[in-house]
Motif scaffolding. Structure first.
Motif: not given
Length: 197
Positions: A157-184
């Motif tokens: 699970x990923x929990x957001x600090x604030x709600x966001x719209x239109x989280x679509x199954x089948x799409x990618x989620x990409x994670x960052x720490x500053x400018x560093x891509x952590x993964x997807x």
């Protein structure tokens, strides 16, 4: 052991070098389309490669009331507003696409699109966040980043600090720490907004 010779350059710098070198694609406009569908006819591509996706289905509201019909659920995505095929007199949005029932579920209330998080799997981590660490996630190509905490495990699970719209199954989620891509990872489903504690 991969070398990315353009890795430190901006798009404008790359285009400048392409012009200087006389490359045929130097002034070619950027494309956000799917590169393996050269005619941009996504419907034809899906019908050709996934014929089981064919078939009409219902367009319903959140209570299951039938509002209209469609000729292919794969033509709809969460958050879509235009081209729904129903006229309600007010803007409507796709909340959910149910492939198993071929139903497209819509709403006229924008807040129905809000998600408090997501469930993901199939991650490719370069540097997985520590439990409890706050990082950023982007769930749409043109969407902004939102602060989040990433759970543990292969399905997490990923929990957001604030709600966001239109989280679509089948799409990618990409994670960052500053400018560093952590993964997807691949989004399996959205999670409801949690109420106040």
């Amino acid at each position: 052991q991969t070398i990315f010779p353009l890795g430190g350059m901006t798009k404008d710098e790359v285009r400048g070098h392409a012009i200087r070198l006389g490359l045929a694609t130097a002034n070619k406009p950027e494309s956000q389309e799917i590169c393996f569908i050269p005619d941009d006819d996504h419907t034809r591509f899906v019908r050709q490669h996934r014929p089981q996706s064919e078939g009409a289905g219902e367009i319903v509201d959140l209570d299951g009331n039938v509002l209209g019909f469609h000729d292919g659920y794969f033509r709809y995505t969460v958050g879509q507003r235009k081209g729904l095929g129903v006229a309600l007199g007010v803007p409507a949005y796709v909340v959910r696409v149910e492939a198993d029932t071929r139903r497209v579920v819509i709403t006229t209330v924008q807040d129905d699109l809000l998600a408090g998080g997501l469930r993901a799997s199939g991650a490719n981590w370069f540097d997985r966040p520590d439990p409890g660490e706050i990082v950023d996630v982007r769930v749409r190509h043109r969407g902004g980043r939102v602060r989040c905490k990433v759970g543990e495990g292969k399905r997490f699970e990923v929990r957001f600090d604030e709600p966001i719209k239109a989280v679509a199954p089948g799409q990618a989620a990409v994670f960052y720490r500053g400018t560093q891509v952590l993964g997807g990872a691949w989004i399996g489903r959205s999670l409801a907004v949690e109420g106040p504690a």
